[in-house]
Design a protein around this motif. Structure first.
Motif, PDB file in Angstrom:
ATOM      1  N   PRO A 264     -49.509-142.185 -15.162  1.00 19.45           N
ATOM      2  CA  PRO A 264     -48.284-142.923 -14.846  1.00 19.45           C
ATOM      3  C   PRO A 264     -48.507-144.432 -14.723  1.00 19.45           C
ATOM      4  O   PRO A 264     -47.564-145.174 -14.461  1.00 19.45           O
ATOM      5  CB  PRO A 264     -47.877-142.336 -13.500  1.00 19.45           C
ATOM      6  N   SER A 265     -49.747-144.889 -14.921  1.00 18.38           N
ATOM      7  CA  SER A 265     -50.081-146.298 -14.678  1.00 18.38           C
ATOM      8  C   SER A 265     -50.344-147.088 -15.951  1.00 18.38           C
ATOM      9  O   SER A 265     -51.217-147.946 -15.994  1.00 18.38           O
ATOM     10  CB  SER A 265     -51.304-146.386 -13.765  1.00 18.38           C
ATOM     11  N   CYS A 266     -49.589-146.808 -16.995  1.00 21.28           N
ATOM     12  CA  CYS A 266     -49.766-147.526 -18.251  1.00 21.28           C
ATOM     13  C   CYS A 266     -48.776-148.690 -18.345  1.00 21.28           C
ATOM     14  O   CYS A 266     -47.709-148.655 -17.747  1.00 21.28           O
ATOM     15  CB  CYS A 266     -49.572-146.596 -19.439  1.00 21.28           C
ATOM     16  N   HIS A 267     -49.155-149.702 -19.090  1.00 21.36           N
ATOM     17  CA  HIS A 267     -48.308-150.874 -19.273  1.00 21.36           C
ATOM     18  C   HIS A 267     -48.458-151.404 -20.693  1.00 21.36           C
ATOM     19  O   HIS A 267     -49.391-151.050 -21.406  1.00 21.36           O
ATOM     20  CB  HIS A 267     -48.674-151.960 -18.258  1.00 21.36           C
ATOM     21  N   ILE A 268     -47.539-152.260 -21.085  1.00 24.22           N
ATOM     22  CA  ILE A 268     -47.594-152.871 -22.404  1.00 24.22           C
ATOM     23  C   ILE A 268     -48.334-154.198 -22.300  1.00 24.22           C
ATOM     24  O   ILE A 268     -48.269-154.881 -21.273  1.00 24.22           O
ATOM     25  CB  ILE A 268     -46.176-153.060 -22.990  1.00 24.22           C
ATOM     26  N   VAL A 269     -49.080-154.533 -23.351  1.00 29.61           N
ATOM     27  CA  VAL A 269     -49.794-155.809 -23.428  1.00 29.61           C
ATOM     28  C   VAL A 269     -49.222-156.577 -24.613  1.00 29.61           C
ATOM     29  O   VAL A 269     -49.290-156.110 -25.750  1.00 29.61           O
ATOM     30  CB  VAL A 269     -51.312-155.604 -23.610  1.00 29.61           C
TER      31      VAL A 269
ATOM     32  N   ILE B 231     -45.453-155.396 -17.710  1.00 31.49           N
ATOM     33  CA  ILE B 231     -45.887-156.168 -18.880  1.00 31.49           C
ATOM     34  C   ILE B 231     -47.067-157.051 -18.504  1.00 31.49           C
ATOM     35  O   ILE B 231     -47.018-157.794 -17.529  1.00 31.49           O
ATOM     36  CB  ILE B 231     -44.732-157.052 -19.391  1.00 31.49           C
ATOM     37  N   LEU B 232     -48.118-156.962 -19.288  1.00 31.28           N
ATOM     38  CA  LEU B 232     -49.257-157.849 -19.161  1.00 31.28           C
ATOM     39  C   LEU B 232     -49.265-158.706 -20.420  1.00 31.28           C
ATOM     40  O   LEU B 232     -49.009-158.196 -21.515  1.00 31.28           O
ATOM     41  CB  LEU B 232     -50.542-157.039 -19.049  1.00 31.28           C
ATOM     42  N   VAL B 233     -49.540-159.987 -20.297  1.00 28.58           N
ATOM     43  CA  VAL B 233     -49.524-160.882 -21.456  1.00 28.58           C
ATOM     44  C   VAL B 233     -50.938-161.339 -21.766  1.00 28.58           C
ATOM     45  O   VAL B 233     -51.648-161.838 -20.893  1.00 28.58           O
ATOM     46  CB  VAL B 233     -48.607-162.099 -21.217  1.00 28.58           C
ATOM     47  N   ASP B 234     -51.337-161.154 -23.006  1.00 30.34           N
ATOM     48  CA  ASP B 234     -52.614-161.650 -23.510  1.00 30.34           C
ATOM     49  C   ASP B 234     -52.372-163.097 -23.927  1.00 30.34           C
ATOM     50  O   ASP B 234     -51.604-163.363 -24.845  1.00 30.34           O
ATOM     51  CB  ASP B 234     -53.056-160.799 -24.699  1.00 30.34           C
ATOM     52  N   CYS B 235     -52.997-164.025 -23.240  1.00 30.10           N
ATOM     53  CA  CYS B 235     -52.781-165.461 -23.510  1.00 30.10           C
ATOM     54  C   CYS B 235     -53.512-165.934 -24.760  1.00 30.10           C
ATOM     55  O   CYS B 235     -53.357-167.081 -25.169  1.00 30.10           O
ATOM     56  CB  CYS B 235     -53.236-166.289 -22.306  1.00 30.10           C
ATOM     57  N   SER B 236     -54.292-165.065 -25.359  1.00 28.82           N
ATOM     58  CA  SER B 236     -55.061-165.408 -26.552  1.00 28.82           C
ATOM     59  C   SER B 236     -54.340-164.898 -27.801  1.00 28.82           C
ATOM     60  O   SER B 236     -53.131-164.719 -27.801  1.00 28.82           O
ATOM     61  CB  SER B 236     -56.456-164.794 -26.427  1.00 28.82           C
ATOM     62  N   HIS B 237     -55.083-164.674 -28.836  1.00 28.86           N
ATOM     63  CA  HIS B 237     -54.591-164.132 -30.101  1.00 28.86           C
ATOM     64  C   HIS B 237     -53.371-164.903 -30.609  1.00 28.86           C
ATOM     65  O   HIS B 237     -53.378-166.131 -30.574  1.00 28.86           O
ATOM     66  CB  HIS B 237     -54.351-162.620 -29.972  1.00 28.86           C
ATOM     67  N   ASP B 238     -52.331-164.214 -31.037  1.00 25.75           N
ATOM     68  CA  ASP B 238     -51.183-164.911 -31.611  1.00 25.75           C
ATOM     69  C   ASP B 238     -50.330-165.607 -30.561  1.00 25.75           C
ATOM     70  O   ASP B 238     -49.494-166.446 -30.908  1.00 25.75           O
ATOM     71  CB  ASP B 238     -50.333-163.940 -32.436  1.00 25.75           C
ATOM     72  N   ASN B 239     -50.521-165.295 -29.294  1.00 18.03           N
ATOM     73  CA  ASN B 239     -49.780-166.003 -28.246  1.00 18.03           C
ATOM     74  C   ASN B 239     -50.284-167.429 -28.053  1.00 18.03           C
ATOM     75  O   ASN B 239     -49.583-168.268 -27.503  1.00 18.03           O
ATOM     76  CB  ASN B 239     -49.805-165.236 -26.928  1.00 18.03           C
ATOM     77  N   SER B 240     -51.501-167.708 -28.507  1.00 18.79           N
ATOM     78  CA  SER B 240     -52.030-169.071 -28.439  1.00 18.79           C
ATOM     79  C   SER B 240     -52.299-169.622 -29.836  1.00 18.79           C
ATOM     80  O   SER B 240     -53.037-170.600 -29.978  1.00 18.79           O
ATOM     81  CB  SER B 240     -53.321-169.099 -27.616  1.00 18.79           C
ATOM     82  N   ALA B 241     -51.697-168.996 -30.838  1.00 17.84           N
ATOM     83  CA  ALA B 241     -51.931-169.381 -32.238  1.00 17.84           C
ATOM     84  C   ALA B 241     -53.425-169.354 -32.575  1.00 17.84           C
ATOM     85  O   ALA B 241     -53.911-170.142 -33.373  1.00 17.84           O
ATOM     86  CB  ALA B 241     -51.319-170.750 -32.543  1.00 17.84           C
ATOM     87  N   LYS B 242     -54.143-168.440 -31.933  1.00 23.22           N
ATOM     88  CA  LYS B 242     -55.588-168.258 -32.118  1.00 23.22           C
ATOM     89  C   LYS B 242     -56.355-169.545 -31.853  1.00 23.22           C
ATOM     90  O   LYS B 242     -57.394-169.797 -32.443  1.00 23.22           O
ATOM     91  CB  LYS B 242     -55.888-167.690 -33.497  1.00 23.22           C
TER      92      LYS B 242
ATOM     93  N   ILE C 289     -43.725-159.064 -15.131  1.00 27.35           N
ATOM     94  CA  ILE C 289     -45.024-159.584 -15.590  1.00 27.35           C
ATOM     95  C   ILE C 289     -46.044-159.264 -14.508  1.00 27.35           C
ATOM     96  O   ILE C 289     -46.015-159.817 -13.423  1.00 27.35           O
ATOM     97  CB  ILE C 289     -44.963-161.106 -15.852  1.00 27.35           C
ATOM     98  N   LEU C 290     -46.943-158.338 -14.813  1.00 26.81           N
ATOM     99  CA  LEU C 290     -47.911-157.913 -13.804  1.00 26.81           C
ATOM    100  C   LEU C 290     -49.224-158.649 -13.901  1.00 26.81           C
ATOM    101  O   LEU C 290     -50.045-158.573 -12.995  1.00 26.81           O
ATOM    102  CB  LEU C 290     -48.124-156.392 -13.855  1.00 26.81           C
ATOM    103  N   GLY C 291     -49.439-159.386 -14.982  1.00 28.78           N
ATOM    104  CA  GLY C 291     -50.693-160.113 -15.111  1.00 28.78           C
ATOM    105  C   GLY C 291     -50.834-160.754 -16.463  1.00 28.78           C
ATOM    106  O   GLY C 291     -49.943-160.686 -17.311  1.00 28.78           O
ATOM    107  N   ALA C 292     -51.989-161.389 -16.639  1.00 33.60           N
ATOM    108  CA  ALA C 292     -52.305-162.069 -17.893  1.00 33.60           C
ATOM    109  C   ALA C 292     -53.775-161.866 -18.213  1.00 33.60           C
ATOM    110  O   ALA C 292     -54.595-161.664 -17.318  1.00 33.60           O
ATOM    111  CB  ALA C 292     -51.999-163.558 -17.780  1.00 33.60           C
TER     112      ALA C 292
END
Length: 178
Positions: free
Chosen positions: A53-58, A89-100, A123-126
């Motif tokens: 039950p503890s899954c989230h989207i990144v 929702i967890l946000v990855d600040c890298s990859h396409d969110n930072s234009a690599k 937003i639960l984290g980054a």
């Protein structure tokens, strides 16, 4: 297997930016699953999980660019609600969110902090790509050519930048926890 883990688990959106595959993965992992496995005696057996039950989207961005803006977050919240899933929702600040471009990760993080300060609770984290030294280096290569503390995968921010960001996050969010 994710349905049998007793820990939070994130599923990233696909590299094309699609959210649906991650939502489908969260739905599947949250339910009981049965699959072929090995029992304690080493024999093949059916393994049944309880569901996680503890899954989230990144959110990692995608081919169309970043996906962490307030409008993107609101769209993902609607998709999660429509699927009957928690708005986590967890946000990855890298990859396409930072234009690599690793040096843009602090900018992404600060925009997320602004959304949280404005009242967003989904937003639960980054995630940050961080290492002792900034950048990355090719691999494989001879060991003597490797620079210690530099990533051999994705480009990273350095430890000094990471420390400043952690302190900034604490200063921004600690008062909300009291």
């Amino acid at each position: 297997m994710a349905s049998g883990l007793s820990m939070p688990l994130g599923f990233k959106n696909s590299t094309d930016g699609s959210i649906q595959a991650a939502i489908n993965a969260i739905k599947a992992a949250s339910q009981s699953q049965t699959f072929l496995g090995i029992n304690m005696d080493g024999a093949a057996s059916a393994v049944t999980t309880r569901g996680n039950p503890s899954c989230h989207i990144v959110l990692r961005g995608g081919a169309a660019g970043p996906n962490y803006s307030p409008a993107h977050i609101a769209d993902v919240e609607k998709l999660l609600a429509k699927a009957g899933l928690p708005k986590t929702i967890l946000v990855d600040c890298s990859h396409d969110n930072s234009a690599k471009q690793p040096e843009r990760q602090p900018e992404v993080l600060r925009e997320l902090l602004a959304q949280i300060a404005a009242g967003n609770t989904s937003i639960l984290g980054a995630m940050l790509e961080s290492n002792l030294q900034a950048g990355n280096q090719p691999f494989p290569q001879p060991k003597e050519k490797l620079r210690p503390g530099v990533s051999i995968t994705d480009g990273c921010i350095d430890w000094s930048t990471t420390e400043k960001l952690v302190r900034e996050i604490h200063a921004a969010l600690a008062p909300k926890l009291q």
